[in-house]
Design an enzyme around this catalytic site. Structure first.
Site, short mmCIF file in Angstrom:
data_model
loop_
_atom_site.label_atom_id
_atom_site.label_comp_id
_atom_site.label_asym_id
_atom_site.label_seq_id
_atom_site.Cartn_x
_atom_site.Cartn_y
_atom_site.Cartn_z
N GLU A 279 0.84 -1.21 0.00
CA GLU A 279 0.00 0.00 0.00
C GLU A 279 0.87 1.25 0.00
OE1 GLU A 279 -2.04 -0.56 3.69
OE2 GLU A 279 -3.21 -2.25 3.00
N ARG A 282 3.38 7.60 -0.02
CA ARG A 282 4.41 8.63 -0.08
C ARG A 282 5.48 8.34 -1.15
NH1 ARG A 282 5.76 11.82 4.34
NH2 ARG A 282 4.67 10.32 5.66
N ARG A 319 2.79 19.80 7.03
CA ARG A 319 3.84 18.89 7.52
C ARG A 319 4.93 19.60 8.33
NH1 ARG A 319 6.86 16.21 4.84
NH2 ARG A 319 6.78 14.32 6.07
N CYS A 349 -2.17 32.96 11.05
CA CYS A 349 -2.02 33.60 12.35
C CYS A 349 -1.60 32.60 13.42
CB CYS A 349 -3.38 34.23 12.68
SG CYS A 349 -3.32 35.24 14.11
C1 LIG Z 1 -2.64 1.24 6.62
C2 LIG Z 1 -1.79 2.15 5.80
N1 LIG Z 1 -1.38 1.74 4.59
C3 LIG Z 1 -0.61 2.52 3.80
C4 LIG Z 1 -0.21 3.77 4.21
C5 LIG Z 1 0.64 4.58 3.30
O1 LIG Z 1 1.88 4.81 3.85
P1 LIG Z 1 3.02 5.54 3.03
O2 LIG Z 1 2.44 6.76 2.44
O3 LIG Z 1 4.07 5.80 4.03
O4 LIG Z 1 3.49 4.56 1.97
C6 LIG Z 1 -0.61 4.24 5.47
C7 LIG Z 1 -0.16 5.56 5.96
O5 LIG Z 1 0.39 5.71 7.00
C8 LIG Z 1 -1.42 3.41 6.29
O6 LIG Z 1 -1.85 3.82 7.48
#
Ligand SMILES: Cc1ncc(COP(=O)(O)O)c(C=O)c1O
Length: 419
Positions: A279, A282, A319, A349
């Site tokens: 998954e 980033r 961020r 602000c």
């Molecule tokens: C369950 C789950 N999967 C995938 C991600 C994606 O993570 P990243 O953007 O670090 O690859 C997150 C984000 O923290 C997440 O909580």
């Protein structure tokens, strides 16, 4: 789309910072600021780097929509063969509108409401990643009422330190995420023979912006061990879901490559012969986007430095204020570095509204445009209306051309919700 002129992404042509060959100054002039600009070529390159690293090993990439769920970005990922990880019913619906089938959606998240669970069960998503015994009970009740068998994965909390920022580490016992291993074992002991529940996978995700392979490797090893154990106990698992988390280099320091990452995961999981679901969010989206901001004002800070006040701040990119995150900042029409000592701040602000501390840049003046780099993930999606500021516009550059993929919000858009 024809390939862009030159390399993919953000680079300098003489003094001009360009995106896939298109000068960012021209986009700022045409679309206004603040504006997010994404490189389609770089999204493709980053996706394929992870995808190709698997070689022939069976796998599916479920791009994490939470990183950036703008429709055009989701559609671009879909065109590359990606599936998605959705963290709310609204991300599920966004995925549907981007053209994804329910069978391409895994549904994660620590607090799924009964209505969200019902929607996901009704759609028949690929899996609901369950985070607690209570959630499993609610899910079973909903599936039973709807006369369905729900495909679910159990998210293990492996008690592994991701060694990332504490706000984005999720794999420790003290974090709210997942089910501790022994509790998961006990819970799964009870699910066999319950017609509404079908266990399809083990899921782990230990955090985000992870820059060492060790925690990712350890989490994969644990998921593989548990999967083998469950298979021995007669659960016909379909895959292992290893979540996301691969970090990117915000400051130029070395980070693991997608190939090293996937090799490390395969080293742990191959013995199960199970397909891998990842998954990533980033690692695909962050480097593929910048936030363009214009200098509004300058003023003295101390004897050695000046404030540069930008038209983008914590409302557009939270961020830095939220995690003290570092983003490179460069003028788009002047060299990337110089001898002026600046503190770059937003217009909001709040004293925490700092975008870049202690930066050495060439002389800046009101009207100049700067690019805040690596802002493609957890940027636009976390923007807010604080101070009644409108959500920024977003632009996608593809094949040497740019287009607005989300127009700037207006005050009327905001007030339309109010009576
Ligand atoms: C369950 C789950 N999967 C995938 C991600 C994606 O993570 P990243 O953007 O670090 O690859 C997150 C984000 O923290 C997440 O909580």
């Amino acid at each position: 789309m024809p390939p862009p002129p030159g390399p993919a992404g953000f680079f300098r042509l003489d003094h001009d910072l360009v995106c896939d060959g298109v000068p960012l100054a021209a986009i700022a002039a045409g679309a206004g600021t603040p504006v997010y600009v994404y490189s389609a070529a770089l999204v493709r390159e980053r996706y394929r780097a992870i995808d190709d690293a698997f070689g022939g090993y069976p796998h599916a990439l479920h791009y994490a929509l939470k990183a950036n769920s703008t429709l055009a970005i989701a559609r671009l990922l879909r065109s590359l063969g990606s599936a998605v990880d959705a963290n709310s019913v609204w991300e599920i619906e966004t995925a549907r509108r981007a053209g994804f089938d329910p069978a391409q959606i895994v549904f994660t998240g620590v607090g799924k409401s009964p209505a969200e669970l019902e929607c996901a069960v009704g759609l028949g998503v690929k899996a609901i990643n369950v985070e607690s015994a209570g959630e499993l009970a609610r899910l079973e009740a909903i599936a039973t009422r709807l006369g369905r068998t729900v495909r679910f994965a159990i998210r293990i909390n492996p008690d592994i330190d991701a060694k990332s920022h504490p706000h984005i580490s999720t794999g420790l016992k003290i974090n709210k995420f997942g089910v501790p291993l022994d509790d998961a074992r006990a819970l799964l002991q009870t699910v066999k023979g319950r017609p509404a529940l079908s266990l399809v996978a083990i899921h782990v995700h230990v955090g985000s912006q992870i820059t060492s392979l060790d925690p990712l490797r350890r989490a994969a090893a644990l998921a593989a061990d548990v999967s083998l154990e469950l298979q021995r106990r007669g659960f016909p698992l379909e895959y292992i879901d290893l979540g996301g988390g691969l970090g990117v280099s915000y400051d130029g320091a070395e980070v693991p490559s997608p190939a090293d990452y996937v090799t490390a995961l395969l080293g742990e999981v191959r013995r199960t012969s199970l397909p891998i679901v990842l998954e990533p969010g980033r690692a695909i989206a962050a480097p593929a986007g910048v936030l363009l901001a214009r200098v509004i004002d300058m003023k003295a800070r101390d004897a050695a430095s000046e404030f540069v006040i930008l038209d983008a701040g914590m409302t557009e990119l939270i961020r830095p204020a939220l995690y003290n995150a570092f983003h490179r900042i460069e003028p788009v029409s002047a060299p990337a570095t110089g001898d002026r000592h600046y503190e770059l701040v937003g217009p909001v602000c709040e004293s925490s509204d700092v975008v870049g501390r202690d930066r050495m840049l060439p002389p800046l003046a009101p009207g100049d445009v700067v690019a805040i780099r690596d802002a493609g993930a957890y940027g636009s999606v976390m923007a807010s209306n604080y101070n009644r500021r409108p959500l920024p516009a977003e632009v996608l550059v593809d094949g040497g051309e740019w287009r607005v993929i989300r127009r700037r919000q207006t005050l009327d858009d905001q007030l339309a919700l109010e009576t």
